[in-house]
Scaffold this motif. Structure first.
Motif, mmCIF file in Angstrom:
data_model
loop_
_atom_site.group_PDB
_atom_site.id
_atom_site.type_symbol
_atom_site.label_atom_id
_atom_site.label_comp_id
_atom_site.label_asym_id
_atom_site.label_seq_id
_atom_site.Cartn_x
_atom_site.Cartn_y
_atom_site.Cartn_z
ATOM 1 N N GLN A 1 39.653 42.537 44.274
ATOM 2 C CA GLN A 1 40.737 43.268 43.621
ATOM 3 C C GLN A 1 40.640 43.143 42.109
ATOM 4 O OE1 GLN A 1 43.113 45.328 45.033
ATOM 5 N NE2 GLN A 1 43.501 45.827 42.883
ATOM 6 N N GLU A 2 40.392 41.946 41.612
ATOM 7 C CA GLU A 2 40.264 41.722 40.171
ATOM 8 C C GLU A 2 39.057 42.473 39.619
ATOM 9 O OE1 GLU A 2 42.223 37.224 40.015
ATOM 10 O OE2 GLU A 2 40.066 37.486 40.268
ATOM 11 N N THR A 3 37.958 42.456 40.356
ATOM 12 C CA THR A 3 36.753 43.168 39.928
ATOM 13 C C THR A 3 37.014 44.670 39.859
ATOM 14 O OG1 THR A 3 35.331 41.474 40.919
ATOM 15 C CG2 THR A 3 34.331 43.612 40.491
ATOM 16 N N ALA A 4 37.747 45.188 40.834
ATOM 17 C CA ALA A 4 38.088 46.611 40.847
ATOM 18 C C ALA A 4 38.917 46.988 39.623
ATOM 19 C CB ALA A 4 38.853 46.946 42.133
ATOM 20 N N GLU A 5 39.880 46.150 39.277
ATOM 21 C CA GLU A 5 40.735 46.428 38.118
ATOM 22 C C GLU A 5 39.939 46.389 36.828
ATOM 23 O OE1 GLU A 5 43.848 43.585 38.411
ATOM 24 O OE2 GLU A 5 44.759 44.505 40.181
ATOM 25 N N ILE A 6 39.034 45.420 36.713
ATOM 26 C CA ILE A 6 38.223 45.294 35.503
ATOM 27 C C ILE A 6 37.300 46.503 35.333
ATOM 28 C CG2 ILE A 6 36.340 43.978 34.436
ATOM 29 C CD1 ILE A 6 37.640 41.470 35.737
ATOM 30 N N MET A 7 36.675 46.923 36.423
ATOM 31 C CA MET A 7 35.704 48.013 36.358
ATOM 32 C C MET A 7 36.356 49.394 36.408
ATOM 33 S SD MET A 7 32.672 46.431 38.811
ATOM 34 C CE MET A 7 31.535 47.789 38.454
ATOM 35 N N GLY A 8 37.661 49.423 36.648
ATOM 36 C CA GLY A 8 38.362 50.699 36.697
ATOM 37 C C GLY A 8 38.046 51.494 37.952
ATOM 38 N N TYR B 1 39.835 49.650 45.012
ATOM 39 C CA TYR B 1 39.463 48.479 45.805
ATOM 40 C C TYR B 1 38.389 48.820 46.831
ATOM 41 C CZ TYR B 1 39.907 44.454 48.928
ATOM 42 O OH TYR B 1 39.634 43.352 49.701
ATOM 43 N N GLN B 2 38.583 49.934 47.530
ATOM 44 C CA GLN B 2 37.634 50.308 48.576
ATOM 45 C C GLN B 2 36.273 50.657 47.986
ATOM 46 O OE1 GLN B 2 38.419 49.935 51.874
ATOM 47 N NE2 GLN B 2 36.195 50.129 52.060
ATOM 48 N N SER B 3 36.277 51.288 46.821
ATOM 49 C CA SER B 3 35.008 51.636 46.172
ATOM 50 C C SER B 3 34.212 50.388 45.824
ATOM 51 C CB SER B 3 35.270 52.448 44.892
ATOM 52 O OG SER B 3 35.870 53.677 45.191
ATOM 53 N N VAL B 4 34.921 49.371 45.317
ATOM 54 C CA VAL B 4 34.246 48.116 44.977
ATOM 55 C C VAL B 4 33.770 47.414 46.246
ATOM 56 C CG1 VAL B 4 34.594 45.793 44.046
ATOM 57 C CG2 VAL B 4 35.404 47.786 42.777
#
Length: 203
Positions: A159-166, A169-172
């Motif tokens: 979740q944190e990685t998804a927010e950082i990369m814009g 969640y599912q894409s990450v």
């Protein structure tokens, strides 16, 4: 503000964040001290100009101070700052048109830091495996390299990685699954993947 309230702040980043939001400059200074090297190392993946990186980090903390009254409580200070420095760098590159071609993150294929990680490498992996790992990761896309860096070397959640990369969640999650599958196929005989996964957050 009494001294008893300041004492745990040095050991608790969330507590420091709350103090900063309330207008405590020392708390922001402590956050900058704690995260400067971490942010600098992550920023190096986007720019090889040390002065530019330093300027962006300084700009980030100045903006944080100016906007402190509008900044909400955060679950993860680390994730918030990673996303903030990423956006600051990309915004500054676009504004200054510092590079003639579009920015492309340059993720070192051996992003581990000196100190405890050197001992970790020495104890757990032979030199030839480090070389092989470098070659394998270098074949990944820049986004795959970034997701590996954030998830496994920085220990951030999906979740944190998804927010950082814009990204969603599912894409990450999908990208991470494909990346680990590619790593496994490329290096199935070394056992590195299972070792890497043993250090990763579950969610």
């Amino acid at each position: 503000m009494n001294s008893s309230r300041h004492k745990p702040a040095l050991e608790n980043e969330e507590f420091l964040w709350e103090l900063f939001r309330e207008g405590d400059k020392d708390a922001l200074g402590n956050l900058a001290r704690i995260y400067y090297r971490v942010l600098y190392n992550y920023a190096k993946k986007f720019s090889r100009d040390p002065e530019f990186i330093k300027d962006c980090i300084q700009e980030l903390f100045l903006k944080l101070w100016d906007k402190r009254e509008n900044i909400s409580k955060t679950v993860s200070v680390r994730a918030y700052l990673f996303k903030a420095i990423r956006n600051t760098i990309l915004d500054e590159v676009a504004r200054l048109q510092r590079f003639q071609q579009a920015i492309e993150p340059s993720f070192d294929t051996n992003p581990m830091e000196p100190g405890i990680d050197e001992v970790w490498i020495e104890n757990e992996m032979a030199d030839y495996r480090i070389t092989l790992l470098t070659e394998v990761i270098a074949q990944l896309s820049k986004r795959q390299q970034e997701i590996i860096y954030l998830r496994f070397y920085e220990g951030l959640t999906t979740q944190e990685t998804a927010e950082i990369m814009g990204l969603g969640y599912q894409s990450v999650s999908n990208l991470l699954y494909r990346t680990l599958k590619e790593l496994k196929e490329a290096w199935v005989s070394t056992g590195f993947l299972l070792f890497l996964l043993s250090f990763s957050p579950i969610c």
